[in-house]
Motif scaffolding. Sequence first.
Motif, PDB file in Angstrom:
ATOM      1  N   TYR A   2      -4.883   0.251  -1.433  1.00 36.89           N
ATOM      2  CA  TYR A   2      -5.754   0.169  -0.154  1.00 36.89           C
ATOM      3  C   TYR A   2      -7.075  -0.770  -0.407  1.00 36.89           C
ATOM      4  O   TYR A   2      -7.500  -1.480   0.051  1.00 36.89           O
ATOM      5  N   VAL A  34     -10.395   4.051   4.916  1.00 40.01           N
ATOM      6  CA  VAL A  34      -9.130   3.421   4.970  1.00 40.01           C
ATOM      7  C   VAL A  34      -8.775   3.881   6.084  1.00 40.01           C
ATOM      8  O   VAL A  34      -7.995   5.027   6.307  1.00 40.01           O
ATOM      9  N   GLU A  40      -0.577  -6.421   5.214  1.00 38.88           N
ATOM     10  CA  GLU A  40      -0.240  -5.194   4.497  1.00 38.88           C
ATOM     11  C   GLU A  40       1.307  -4.845   4.448  1.00 38.88           C
ATOM     12  O   GLU A  40       1.980  -4.720   5.713  1.00 38.88           O
ATOM     13  N   MET A  46      -0.734   2.951  -3.449  1.00 38.87           N
ATOM     14  CA  MET A  46      -1.724   3.614  -3.205  1.00 38.87           C
ATOM     15  C   MET A  46      -2.311   4.379  -4.007  1.00 38.87           C
ATOM     16  O   MET A  46      -3.616   4.448  -4.226  1.00 38.87           O
ATOM     17  N   ARG A  52       1.046   8.641   4.451  1.00 35.62           N
ATOM     18  CA  ARG A  52       1.628   7.428   3.894  1.00 35.62           C
ATOM     19  C   ARG A  52       3.243   7.257   3.891  1.00 35.62           C
ATOM     20  O   ARG A  52       3.773   6.380   4.121  1.00 35.62           O
ATOM     21  N   THR A  82       0.951  -1.232   0.047  1.00 42.47           N
ATOM     22  CA  THR A  82      -0.157  -0.098   0.050  1.00 42.47           C
ATOM     23  C   THR A  82       0.916   1.289  -0.270  1.00 42.47           C
ATOM     24  O   THR A  82       0.573   2.324   0.370  1.00 42.47           O
TER      25      THR A  82
END
Lengths: 170, 435
Positions: free
Chosen positions: A98, B432, A125, A93, B338, A88
């Motif tokens: 996801y 998410v 993940e 992503m 992220r 991810t």
Amino acid sequence: MSAEAMTLFSPELAARFDALVERYPVRRSALIPMLLYAQDEVGYLSDAVIDEVARRIGITPLDVRNVATYYSMLRFVPAGRYNIQVCTNISCMLRGGYRIFEQFQERLGIGHKGVTADGVFSLEEVECIGACCWAPAIQVNYDFHDELTEEQVDAILDEYRSRSQKAGSR
Amino acid sequence: MPRLVSHPDEVKIVTRRFGMGASKIDRYLELDGYASARKALAEGSDWIINEMKASGLRGRGGAGFPTGMKWSFVPKQSAKPKYVLVNGDESEPGTCKDHLIFLHDPHAVIEGTIIAGLAIGAKMGFIYLRGEYRYLIENVERAVAEAYERGFLGRNIFGSETEFQVIVQSGAGAYEVGEESALMESLEGKRGVPRIKPPFPAVVGLYGGPTVINNAETIATVPHVLAMGGAAYAAVGSERNGGTRLFGLSGHIARPGVYELPMGYSLRKMIYEVGGGVRGGRKLKAVVPGGSSTPVLLPEEIDIGMDFDQVGKAGSMLGSGGVVVIDDQTCMVEFALRTIKFYQHESCGWCIPCREGTDWLKKSLTRFHAGFGTEKDIDNIQYLAENMMGRTFCPLGDAAAMPTLGFVKKFRKEFEDHLHGKPCPYAHHPEVELV
């Protein structure tokens, strides 16, 4: 050598380890690959595996644990027969990584680091697996599956389920 | 099998054998394989290093250090054995070039390793691949076995009096091991924590001996440099940036893939011509030019040549050549989160500014993205990142801090739009969980 150590690894793997420790200028250079190859065969780093690897290298089991806990691929509990690793990280992503991860969670009814009740699948993940230009990507054990679509998730699960049945009926 | 791509602007030097079956030694030999190693053996160390210096080849791992100069730092005389270490622990998000090299041209890596060994007077080389690349490790091991069978590796390489051995090593999952000193620790069977420098690996490296560590792409380029001649290779690139580079286009790009383009190639052309522009006809919002640790560039900043110096001047880094394209529907706070989530996961914990800094950045950004941020958090994120810079043994702390500073500086408005309990105004999959 204990009887357990004699049967812990297959004769092929034991022979491979005999050669591996001799090949480096320093024996313990073999440690990390040995742990990974042992895990591939046994399924995880059990106490017996750790003790036996320590004995073969000539270091303490505590020293082995200290090193092993550093590396993300090494595990101390069993995973499923097929460990699904969904990337991810950024490139995945941006291309739906996801959503792919969610789909696997829904289909398998397990979350991150979960194992299905039948032991066939586990799910993780994971961070970047080096398939950024073919995103979104996953690995099932060591096999890459590139440019995944949500539609392919079921097909992948079916494929490994049938492989597992074949392997189980042998 | 990862898909190969092609574009007319490519200059295929390192990739010229891709898709041609060259992972088998006979085919590699048909395509002029091992000719450079033979020549290097005949000409000797000084010649090799001079050609490498003339080539302007700079390290493809990300730092961009001149390869010829790096090799020249290794002392000629050494009481301890010298080593060559090839870094194939490719783990920088956005980067997958070495993946293709190991798949399509493993002999080029072996040949480059031999040449590096001849240049510095080493008798042993290691090719370290990340553990996840098992099928590639097997491919390289098979190629090494072929090279031994032909006598290209072993006690008397190519029938000479010179010895050179190669060992292929598997990692077991760790981004940090891609850092050169942590890589040596890992190869010595330890946790992959970095060593303080100096001493530099060229003087005290693997097993305490002088060691040259190069990225796999750098090493795979070496035989081509010697085949073309250093000056001819340099002429392909831009000023002080010799040759070509394997650029990985990923993210919201119409035609993702690894393209070999001359150093200094326009970033705008790379995105809009080579990569076919932003996917789905959307607008460009941002570009990460060289892997996740490099500061983001805005659409108005892409009229630059992609080489170490020009990207540096633009306030970012060429890094690993992984170009991540981001469209206008992306939440940059989520992207920053992220990115930092990765560095938090990968920080080895050895240096406190990195261990604590990445953790706090992740916590702050998580809360911020969820809509619970305050104005002061934006400054705190910046303050945390600034205080990680330059305060750690290895560059992982900087690698986490630099992009974070870029996101806050260039997308402050997006951060402000997340304030005061609003749900993320940009995210398209807020369900998410990002913690």
